[in-house]
Design a protein around this motif. Structure first.
Motif, PDB file in Angstrom:
ATOM      1  N   SER A  75      45.970  41.785  34.197  1.00  0.00           N
ATOM      2  CA  SER A  75      44.645  42.088  34.757  1.00  0.00           C
ATOM      3  C   SER A  75      43.582  42.286  33.688  1.00  0.00           C
ATOM      4  N   ASP A 128      40.255  40.506  34.046  1.00  0.00           N
ATOM      5  CA  ASP A 128      39.401  40.979  35.148  1.00  0.00           C
ATOM      6  C   ASP A 128      38.346  41.961  34.669  1.00  0.00           C
ATOM      7  N   SER A 129      38.607  42.620  33.523  1.00  0.00           N
ATOM      8  CA  SER A 129      37.664  43.633  33.030  1.00  0.00           C
ATOM      9  C   SER A 129      36.680  43.062  32.009  1.00  0.00           C
ATOM     10  N   LYS A 137      33.501  41.534  30.225  1.00  0.00           N
ATOM     11  CA  LYS A 137      32.073  41.677  30.484  1.00  0.00           C
ATOM     12  C   LYS A 137      31.283  41.043  29.355  1.00  0.00           C
ATOM     13  N   VAL A 155      36.474  42.141  26.106  1.00  0.00           N
ATOM     14  CA  VAL A 155      37.491  42.866  26.845  1.00  0.00           C
ATOM     15  C   VAL A 155      37.891  44.056  25.986  1.00  0.00           C
ATOM     16  N   ARG A 169      40.169  47.624  26.353  1.00  0.00           N
ATOM     17  CA  ARG A 169      41.002  48.474  27.203  1.00  0.00           C
ATOM     18  C   ARG A 169      41.971  49.296  26.365  1.00  0.00           C
TER      19      ARG A 169
END
Length: 893
Positions: free
Chosen positions: A776, A779-780, A782, A790, A792
């Motif tokens: 995933s 999906d984050s 930007k 990305v 995370r």
């Protein structure tokens, strides 16, 4: 004439003149001011300084010497070397100038067929001290040298002292004219290359009260007895008698040089016709090899082993310089197995012990070469990292600190650092490196000066020794009665010591063993009326004198007081067990491994022993068990233990083993356990039968340097206590795993296997969880200033996990837009950050290495890497969110 024959003729000549032939002392001498014996008179220094009375009126020797002050200059000219041999003849209050001059002239000019050296008288010159009319007159009376070949010179050239207050006097040097092809005529004042100094006759006739410099000193007055100390360089006279230019071409050195040239395909002699100091690099390297191989052979032969400080560091440096020189000549394979045997063959003519001990010597030398080859590989990796970091920081100069660390910590030669850095487009801050080296040398010199100063201040001990030798009864008694001869506090003689004070006590008679030969000093008390002294240490500050370091429990204690010296009997029993146990372990070691496993050092104290020995691989469990079994069999067999005094030659004839590095008197003590099974030179205290050693158990075996291993053991009650502890531990483990002691190995092995399988299952589950979260990631994503970003945190992820995840996410996001993937994790307990960029991002100037340093700085750490992938870490896991935010700001700026 071969060098061994020159040596033999020297000793024969002076023995016929009534001199006692004194064997060369080991290169390791009992003098804390010296790393190695560096002059022929060093073993005789106590006699010349008045610390001891000489046992002979006249003596002669050929002394092994090593000088390392200018080791970096070795090979650059044909004059610098490290190992050399000094022929000497000595008079202790017997003959003086006339005989010394006459002896020298006779030996030098007597024809070879009559036992002399056969030098042409017309080639000999003499120098005398500028005010020494007597010496000049004697040269004219005793020799055929004319007045025009006698030169007067000043203090710098023709006055000798030890560099400290003590004996000194004028000297007379003998020079040999090598001929016009070596320089201009005119004597040694004009050209000391053509006119080579071969012999120095020192006439000790004055007491010097102060020595500020070689040419600046104060003369207190004449010595009570005039003495002579002469020295002739064996290698120098060999070069003359063999008709060669220098020491590198004599029969004891050149064969190694010749073999090195053959192995590397180089021709020696490329420096012919060049000025001194301008030698061809090939000649320099070949001389380094020849000199250092011989020096290393002699040092290892006398008990030195490679290490990181002191004597061991000097040896390590020589061996590595020799290996490095061969590599610079193009030879990449192990070189010492080809070179060291040649040096042994040449030197064993004079020192046969080199042949008998060569297996041990070779093990140590070859092991050090193997270690250095690994060092070169390791250092290359470290250098590559340093070069990479330097380039990433935008610099093109490798710092002096990094070059020095490579040299000092890893033994990586500076010339190799310069060469390899240049290959990668960098220069090295040579000035910074040299500055750090100079600082290190200054610290070493300061340490040496401190040691020399401490040793030089022996006047108080010399004064006490002049009152007579200590009547030492450690072998016969545990309690002796005597009187206090002297008291010392803070290096000064005092009349009394008060309660609570610590100082040294010298008794006229003592039963206390003074630390030596690896055995620590006895413990016990010295008592008198109203006085009780706790003995903390016992040493011999000068030969023949025993000094007890004491703490005054009750007192005071005064000079002249009658005392009783009482050794702790329990301590002595345990000490005897440990020392005899050391001999037993040594004999068992040689029985199991063979005669090359020779002891190179030992230490024993009550209940404990350790023994260092030459061996180049770890011992298997079976070998250790066999050694322990052989030692305990000797204990069980109740072997007789005896100690006898005999001459050193007789002890060697009987095969008695000597501890390398020890200096022995003419009369030595030989300790036998079971006759020839264990026969060693030893001055320690021992049990009377081997059964009195009690239990003996080996507790450890380890490496302490290239080619040197260490065995440790407990003996007596300590061994029983150790075994009892192990028995209790086994019982506790049996209770924990619910299995009999005999089943413990199998039960523990099963448990470890199950544990590892469980860990693998847990790791598999963790990886699946991490992989699930990785899916995933995209999906984050930007947009940050036109870059797909990305960022995370993945709890529990390791650095390896993060690298797989960022490269996977980067691939999924493609190359259409600039992309940065930054992930943090804490799988190792500390935060780690990994950043990946795609080609579009790098084209825009966004680089992973720069970004990761921003994040790592926020985490309280550092990092680096390539432009496409980089990793870093830190100390503060609570700041991972701040680190990712800092990355985002950096991309958007």
């Amino acid at each position: 004439m071969e060098t061994a024959e020159i040596r033999r003729r020297w000793l024969t000549f002076f023995e016929a003149k009534g001199h006692t032939v004194v064997p060369s002392a080991p290169l390791i001498h009992d003098d804390p001011t010296l790393l190695f014996v560096n002059a022929g008179m060093v073993p005789f220094k106590p006699y010349f300084s008045g610390q001891e009375s000489a046992p002979w009126d006249r003596a002669t020797s050929v002394q092994k010497c090593v000088r390392t002050g200018d080791i970096d200059e070795v090979g650059k000219t044909s004059r610098h070397g490290t190992f050399f041999q000094m022929n000497g003849n000595f008079s202790f209050g017997d003959y003086f100038k006339r005989e010394a001059i006459a002896f020298a002239w006779q030996l030098l000019t007597t024809p070879q067929e009559e036992g002399g050296y056969g030098l042409e008288p017309e080639r000999l010159w003499a120098t005398v001290y500028k005010d020494d009319d007597e010496a000049e007159r004697l040269w004219l009376e005793e020799t055929a040298i004319p007045a025009e070949r006698i030169v007067r010179r000043g203090e710098l050239d023709n006055y000798w002292s030890m560099g400290v207050p003590g004996p000194g006097g004028p000297c007379s040097e003998i020079f040999y004219d090598r001929g016009e092809e070596y320089g201009v005529d005119g004597g040694p004042e004009v050209d000391e290359d053509r006119f080579m100094e071969i012999w120095n006759l020192v006439f000790m006739q004055y007491e010097l009260s102060a020595v500020r410099a070689k040419d600046d000193f104060d003369v207190a007055g004449p010595l009570p007895a005039q003495s002579v100390d002469t020295g002739m360089g064996l290698e120098r006279i060999a070069s003359i008698l063999q008709g060669v230019d220098n020491m590198y071409e004599i029969d004891e050195v050149y064969p190694v040089l010749e073999k090195a040239a053959e192995m590397t395909g180089r021709d020696y002699g490329a420096s012919s016709g060049q000025t001194a100091g301008d030698s061809h690099p090939d000649d320099v390297h070949l001389r380094v090899v020849a000199d250092h191989v011989r020096s290393s052979l002699m040092l290892i032969g006398d008990g030195v082993t490679p290490g990181n400080e002191g004597r061991g560091y000097v040896l390590r440096r020589m061996l590595r310089r020799a290996v490095r020189a061969m590599r610079l000549l193009g030879y990449q394979e192990p070189a010492l197995p080809h070179l060291l045997p040649i040096s042994m063959e040449r030197m064993s003519a004079s020192y046969p012990e080199l042949r008998t001990g060569f297996d041990r010597i070779a093990q140590i030398a070859y092991g050090e070469e193997q270690a250095f080859r690994r060092t070169l590989a390791q250092g290359t990796t470290i250098l590559d990292t340093a070069v990479s970091e330097t380039k990433q920081s935008g610099r093109d100069v490798l710092t002096g600190e990094k070059a020095f660390a490579l040299h000092d910590t890893y033994g990586f030669p500076i010339d190799l650092t310069l060469e390899m850095a240049a290959e990668q487009g960098l220069t090295v801050d040579r000035e910074g490196f040299v500055r750090l080296m100079d600082e290190q040398r200054q610290r070493a010199k300061a340490d040496a000066r401190a040691k020399k100063g401490g040793q030089a201040n022996t006047e108080v001990w010399k004064q006490l020794r002049s009152l007579g030798a200590t009547d030492w009864r450690a072998y016969e008694e545990l309690t002796t009665h005597g009187s206090v001869v002297g008291l010392v506090s803070d290096g000064a003689s005092v009349e009394e010591l008060q309660p609570g004070q610590t100082g040294q006590v010298v008794l006229d008679r003592t039963s206390f063993y003074a630390e030596s030969g690896g055995q620590i000093a006895d413990s016990g008390i010295i008592v008198a009326d109203g006085t009780r002294l706790l003995v903390r240490d016992v040493q011999r500050p000068v030969k023949g004198l025993v000094a007890h370091t004491v703490e005054v429990a009750d007192g005071p204690v005064r000079v002249g007081q009658e005392t009783s010296a009482e050794v702790d009997p329990g301590w002595r029993v345990d000490a005897c067990q440990a020392h005899s146990g050391t001999h037993v372990v040594h004999a068992a070691l040689r029985q199991v491994l063979g005669p090359s496993a020779l002891q190179s050092g030992s230490y024993n104290k009550p209940g404990y022993l350790r023994l260092d020995f030459a061996w180049n691989q770890s011992l298997s469990a079976d070998a250790r068990a066999e050694i322990e079994h052989a030692a305990n069999l000797a204990v069980r067999d109740d072997l007789p233990v005896s100690a006898d005094w005999m001459s050193l030659p007789r002890a060697r004839e009987q095969g008695a083993l000597a501890l390398f590095g020890e200096t022995y008197d003419e009369q030595v003590r030989v300790v036998e356990i079971g006759g020839p099974w264990s026969r060693e030179l030893c001055g320690g205290t021992h049990v009377r039968h081997s059964s009195q050693i009690g239990a003996l158990t080996l507790t450890g075996e380890s490496s302490i340097g290239s080619g040197v291993r260490r065995l440790e053991a407990f003996v007596g009650m300590n061994a029983l206590a150790h075994l009892a502890t192990e028995r209790a531990l086994v019982a506790e483990l049996s209770d924990l795993v619910k299995a009999p002691a005999g089943d413990l190995p199998e039960r523990v092995s099963d448990m470890i296997t199950r544990l590892r399988e469980t860990e693998k299952e847990l790791e598999k589950v963790r990886r699946e969880q991490v992989a699930a979260s990785a899916g995933s990631l995209t999906d984050s994503a930007k947009d940050v200033a036109g870059v797909t970003f990305v960022g995370r945190h993945i709890p529990g992820a390791s650095g390896d996990d993060l690298r797989r995840m960022v490269t996977d996410a980067r691939g999924r996001l493609g190359e259409e837009r600039p992309t940065v993937v930054a992930l943090t994790g804490d799988g190792s307990g500390k935060p780690v950050v990994v950043v990946a960029t795609n080609e579009s991002a790098r084209a825009k100037g966004v680089r992973a290495g720069a970004l990761v340093r921003v994040a790592a700085q926020t985490l309280g750490g550092g990092g680096g890497g390539k432009d496409d992938l980089a990793q870093g870490g830190g100390q503060d896991p609570d700041k991972v969110s701040e680190a990712l935010a800092a990355l985002e700001r950096e991309i958007g700026s």
